[in-house]
Scaffold this motif. Structure first.
Motif, PDB file in Angstrom:
ATOM      1  N   ARG A  81      -4.098 -28.824  -1.120  1.00 52.54           N
ATOM      2  CA  ARG A  81      -3.036 -27.825  -0.939  1.00 52.54           C
ATOM      3  C   ARG A  81      -3.648 -26.515  -0.485  1.00 52.54           C
ATOM      4  N   TYR A  82      -2.952 -25.823   0.430  1.00 49.40           N
ATOM      5  CA  TYR A  82      -3.355 -24.491   0.902  1.00 49.40           C
ATOM      6  C   TYR A  82      -2.250 -23.492   0.543  1.00 49.40           C
ATOM      7  N   ARG A  83      -2.671 -22.297   0.109  1.00 48.01           N
ATOM      8  CA  ARG A  83      -1.711 -21.241  -0.227  1.00 48.01           C
ATOM      9  C   ARG A  83      -2.382 -19.914   0.049  1.00 48.01           C
ATOM     10  N   ASN A  84      -1.660 -18.945   0.614  1.00 48.84           N
ATOM     11  CA  ASN A  84      -2.203 -17.593   0.835  1.00 48.84           C
ATOM     12  C   ASN A  84      -1.203 -16.554   0.362  1.00 48.84           C
ATOM     13  N   ARG A  85      -1.730 -15.466  -0.183  1.00 54.88           N
ATOM     14  CA  ARG A  85      -0.888 -14.381  -0.681  1.00 54.88           C
ATOM     15  C   ARG A  85      -1.608 -13.040  -0.511  1.00 54.88           C
ATOM     16  N   TRP A  86      -0.840 -12.007  -0.139  1.00 54.69           N
ATOM     17  CA  TRP A  86      -1.373 -10.654  -0.174  1.00 54.69           C
ATOM     18  C   TRP A  86      -1.622 -10.232  -1.622  1.00 54.69           C
ATOM     19  N   VAL A  87      -2.633  -9.387  -1.825  1.00 50.84           N
ATOM     20  CA  VAL A  87      -2.785  -8.689  -3.100  1.00 50.84           C
ATOM     21  C   VAL A  87      -1.903  -7.448  -2.991  1.00 50.84           C
ATOM     22  N   ARG A  88      -0.771  -7.487  -3.657  1.00 47.30           N
ATOM     23  CA  ARG A  88       0.217  -6.423  -3.479  1.00 47.30           C
ATOM     24  C   ARG A  88      -0.093  -5.249  -4.416  1.00 47.30           C
ATOM     25  N   THR A  89      -0.990  -4.400  -3.956  1.00 42.16           N
ATOM     26  CA  THR A  89      -1.298  -3.188  -4.706  1.00 42.16           C
ATOM     27  C   THR A  89      -0.110  -2.246  -4.653  1.00 42.16           C
ATOM     28  N   ASN A  90      -0.115  -1.238  -5.511  1.00 36.03           N
ATOM     29  CA  ASN A  90       0.979  -0.266  -5.482  1.00 36.03           C
ATOM     30  C   ASN A  90       1.000   0.524  -4.182  1.00 36.03           C
ATOM     31  N   GLY A  91      -0.189   0.747  -3.593  1.00 34.25           N
ATOM     32  CA  GLY A  91      -0.234   1.410  -2.306  1.00 34.25           C
ATOM     33  C   GLY A  91       0.398   0.579  -1.214  1.00 34.25           C
ATOM     34  N   MET A  92       0.152  -0.720  -1.223  1.00 37.54           N
ATOM     35  CA  MET A  92       0.773  -1.599  -0.235  1.00 37.54           C
ATOM     36  C   MET A  92       2.285  -1.664  -0.449  1.00 37.54           C
ATOM     37  N   ARG A  93       2.732  -1.719  -1.700  1.00 32.57           N
ATOM     38  CA  ARG A  93       4.169  -1.745  -1.973  1.00 32.57           C
ATOM     39  C   ARG A  93       4.844  -0.464  -1.457  1.00 32.57           C
ATOM     40  N   ALA A  94       4.155   0.673  -1.601  1.00 32.40           N
ATOM     41  CA  ALA A  94       4.715   1.926  -1.082  1.00 32.40           C
ATOM     42  C   ALA A  94       4.863   1.853   0.437  1.00 32.40           C
ATOM     43  N   GLU A  95       3.874   1.270   1.105  1.00 37.96           N
ATOM     44  CA  GLU A  95       3.971   1.140   2.557  1.00 37.96           C
ATOM     45  C   GLU A  95       5.063   0.148   2.954  1.00 37.96           C
ATOM     46  N   GLU A  96       5.261  -0.900   2.158  1.00 37.79           N
ATOM     47  CA  GLU A  96       6.357  -1.832   2.448  1.00 37.79           C
ATOM     48  C   GLU A  96       7.706  -1.138   2.303  1.00 37.79           C
ATOM     49  N   ARG A  97       7.837  -0.253   1.303  1.00 40.25           N
ATOM     50  CA  ARG A  97       9.090   0.493   1.170  1.00 40.25           C
ATOM     51  C   ARG A  97       9.319   1.397   2.376  1.00 40.25           C
ATOM     52  N   ALA A  98       8.240   1.987   2.871  1.00 43.96           N
ATOM     53  CA  ALA A  98       8.352   2.908   4.010  1.00 43.96           C
ATOM     54  C   ALA A  98       8.453   2.162   5.338  1.00 43.96           C
ATOM     55  N   GLY A  99       7.997   0.896   5.362  1.00 42.74           N
ATOM     56  CA  GLY A  99       8.026   0.122   6.589  1.00 42.74           C
ATOM     57  C   GLY A  99       6.939   0.490   7.578  1.00 42.74           C
ATOM     58  N   ARG A 100       5.898   1.144   7.110  1.00 43.66           N
ATOM     59  CA  ARG A 100       4.804   1.564   7.992  1.00 43.66           C
ATOM     60  C   ARG A 100       3.605   1.951   7.132  1.00 43.66           C
ATOM     61  N   ALA A 101       2.444   2.102   7.788  1.00 46.83           N
ATOM     62  CA  ALA A 101       1.267   2.580   7.074  1.00 46.83           C
ATOM     63  C   ALA A 101       1.457   4.028   6.655  1.00 46.83           C
ATOM     64  N   LEU A 102       1.010   4.354   5.452  1.00 48.20           N
ATOM     65  CA  LEU A 102       1.064   5.726   4.950  1.00 48.20           C
ATOM     66  C   LEU A 102      -0.326   6.350   4.862  1.00 48.20           C
ATOM     67  N   TYR A 103      -1.295   5.527   4.547  1.00 48.42           N
ATOM     68  CA  TYR A 103      -2.666   6.007   4.363  1.00 48.42           C
ATOM     69  C   TYR A 103      -3.415   5.961   5.688  1.00 48.42           C
ATOM     70  N   GLY A 104      -4.333   6.909   5.880  1.00 47.82           N
ATOM     71  CA  GLY A 104      -5.235   6.847   7.010  1.00 47.82           C
ATOM     72  C   GLY A 104      -6.390   5.918   6.718  1.00 47.82           C
ATOM     73  N   GLY A 105      -7.271   5.738   7.698  1.00 50.25           N
ATOM     74  CA  GLY A 105      -8.437   4.899   7.510  1.00 50.25           C
ATOM     75  C   GLY A 105      -9.481   5.566   6.639  1.00 50.25           C
ATOM     76  N   VAL A 106     -10.483   4.780   6.232  1.00 51.25           N
ATOM     77  CA  VAL A 106     -11.560   5.317   5.412  1.00 51.25           C
ATOM     78  C   VAL A 106     -12.254   6.487   6.106  1.00 51.25           C
ATOM     79  N   MET A 107     -12.423   6.382   7.416  1.00 53.65           N
ATOM     80  CA  MET A 107     -13.102   7.437   8.160  1.00 53.65           C
ATOM     81  C   MET A 107     -12.158   8.557   8.569  1.00 53.65           C
ATOM     82  N   THR A 108     -10.850   8.352   8.403  1.00 53.27           N
ATOM     83  CA  THR A 108      -9.846   9.372   8.764  1.00 53.27           C
ATOM     84  C   THR A 108      -8.779   9.441   7.674  1.00 53.27           C
TER      85      THR A 108
END
Length: 468
Positions: A81-108
């Motif tokens: 059997r194969y299964r994949n899932r995102w690790v839904r951190t609170n930061g990712m959930r916030a971006e899902e609510r917004a429908g877009r990325a909220l955080y910049g990259g590590v270098m920006t």
């Protein structure tokens, strides 16, 4: 934040082709098996890796960021059997609510509006806690790990439970590469930070209780990136290379992280019992992503690792160099003698979990051997070095091969009484399979290949969890 543009995958090789994120979470037994799958290989292989949920803002640096996605393959007699899932951190959930990325990259980094992050934002602002590097199982808990941040607990079926800080024992977080001592069952960890104390270490007992809280390491004068470390029965070995974080530079618009070779590289030897000073071994600058293993050899400490001249992502356009080496550290004289065993652009070294902190004969790792169109960070050969004879053997599977894990046969007493498992993604029209090698027959071809129902993006670390 609004000034940060979206990263164009056409200009970033780590967002396209074999690195391109996938967006389907599936659970299926629709797999095809080629070859002879061993009947005694029973358990689960799970691998973590970056898989951005939304187009990144500002910059995207592999392997430094990206929403975590877990890919699991469950192997039972007559059933795969194969299964994949995102690790839904609170930061990712916030971006899902917004429908877009909220955080910049590590270098920006972007100074995110806290009102968008909800009632329980993850620590680490303005950067995002991603939990994308590793997955471990300790004291009955499955933990997805990033480096320097709290773990995220998931279920055995890869569903996200939430942040986990060991009942408040490690509130700031831990490394992505904890080391479990097979003798004691205790898990040794470290953590680096952009604020003092810049480097700490801690111990978690076999029951999941923090038995040594975060303890500062004396003599660390800069905030530096440290990805991995090693343990022996007596020592903790941490390589402090000059990949330096500079908050003031970031506030002026310069990179947050830079390579400063003039500072040199220092190796710390910390007594595991906490008694006695840290021993420092200093020298010219060099870099390591992952250490294979370390062990006590009389009064000396032997460490096996791929040694790089510099981290490529911080020194683009400069000629780099890598070799698999054996380093012998003398805590008394504070010296290090290095023997180059094989020149190769290699990484992801592994030994059996039962030999962590003990002397091993073989190290399994991956390398870029040329002849294929790969980008830095990709490898096209699975390799093994015999530390007794010096023999280096390799197999090119016709695609990009990920980190291999070692699955000992039940009751195994020899290092070669095992299987090697790794994801392989083909060149051209990318297709991912889980390849299974018989260690005793390596470098022969895989004994079995499990063809998966979707491509698995190039990623980072995983482990084999034998059925109990």
């Amino acid at each position: 934040m609004n000034a940060l543009p979206l990263v164009d995958p056409a200009t970033n090789p780590y967002l396209r082709d074999r690195f391109a994120p996938v967006h389907r979470e599936i659970d299926t037994s629709d797999v095809r098996i080629e070859g002879d799958l061993p009947a005694d290989l029973v358990g689960t292989y799970i691998r973590n890796g970056p898989n951005p949920r939304f187009p990144p803002l500002g910059s995207y640096s592999y392997p430094m960021e990206g929403d975590g996605m877990l890919h699991g393959v469950w192997i039972e007699p007559g059933h795969i059997r194969y299964r994949n899932r995102w690790v839904r951190t609170n930061g990712m959930r916030a971006e899902e609510r917004a429908g877009r990325a909220l955080y910049g990259g590590v270098m920006t980094p972007a100074f995110v509006d806290m009102a968008l992050l909800g009632d329980d934002p993850d620590p680490g602002w303005p950067t995002k806690l991603d939990a994308f590097i590793n997955i471990v199982h300790h004291a009955g808990r499955w933990l997805a790990l990033e480096e320097g941040t709290p773990a995220y607990e998931v279920t055995a079926e890869l569903e996200t439970v939430g942040r986990f800080d060991f009942a408040g024992g490690l509130p700031a977080g831990l490394t992505a590469h904890p080391k479990v001592d097979p003798r004691t069952g205790e898990m040794v960890v470290f953590r680096y930070d952009v604020e003092q104390p810049y480097l700490t270490w801690a111990v978690i007992g076999s029951d999941g209780t923090v038995t040594r809280p975060a303890t500062p390491v004396d003599g660390v004068e800069h905030s530096v990136m440290i990805h991995d470390f090693a343990i022996t029965a007596r020592w903790i070995v941490i390589v402090v290379a000059p990949a330096v974080f500079d908050i003031d530079a970031m506030l002026k618009g310069d990179p947050l992280l830079s390579w400063r070779p003039e500072l040199g590289t220092r190796v710390a030897l910390l007594p595991r019992d906490g008694n006695g000073p840290t021993r420092w071994i200093e020298g010219d600058a060099w870099w390591v992503w992952h250490l294979a293993n370390a062990f006590d050899d009389g009064d000396a400490v032997t460490v096996d690792l791929p040694m790089w001249r510099a981290p490529g992502f911080l020194s683009p356009g400069t000629e780099n160099d890598c070799a698999f080496v054996r380093a012998v550290l003398d805590p008394t004289r504070e010296t290090m003698d290095v023997t180059r065993l094989h020149d190769a652009f290699c990484d992801f070294p592994r030994v059996p979990d039962s030999l962590v902190s003990r002397e091993e004969r073989y190290v399994v790792l991956t390398a870029g051997v040329g002849g294929h169109d790969i980008v830095p960070g990709e490898h096209d050969a699975l390799c093994r070095v015999d530390l007794t004879t010096g023999e280096w053997v390799q197999f090119e599977p016709g695609g990009v091969v990920g980190e291999a894990v070692i699955a000992p046969r039940p009751g195994a007493t020899d290092e070669l009484d095992a299987y090697y498992l790794a994801f392989v993604t083909t060149f051209g029209d990318p297709h991912t399979s889980l390849a299974v090698w018989d260690a005793a027959a390596f470098p022969g071809p895989p004994r079995a290949v499990i063809h998966l129902p979707q491509r698995v993006p190039n990623g980072l670390h995983g482990n084999w969890f034998a059925a109990r």
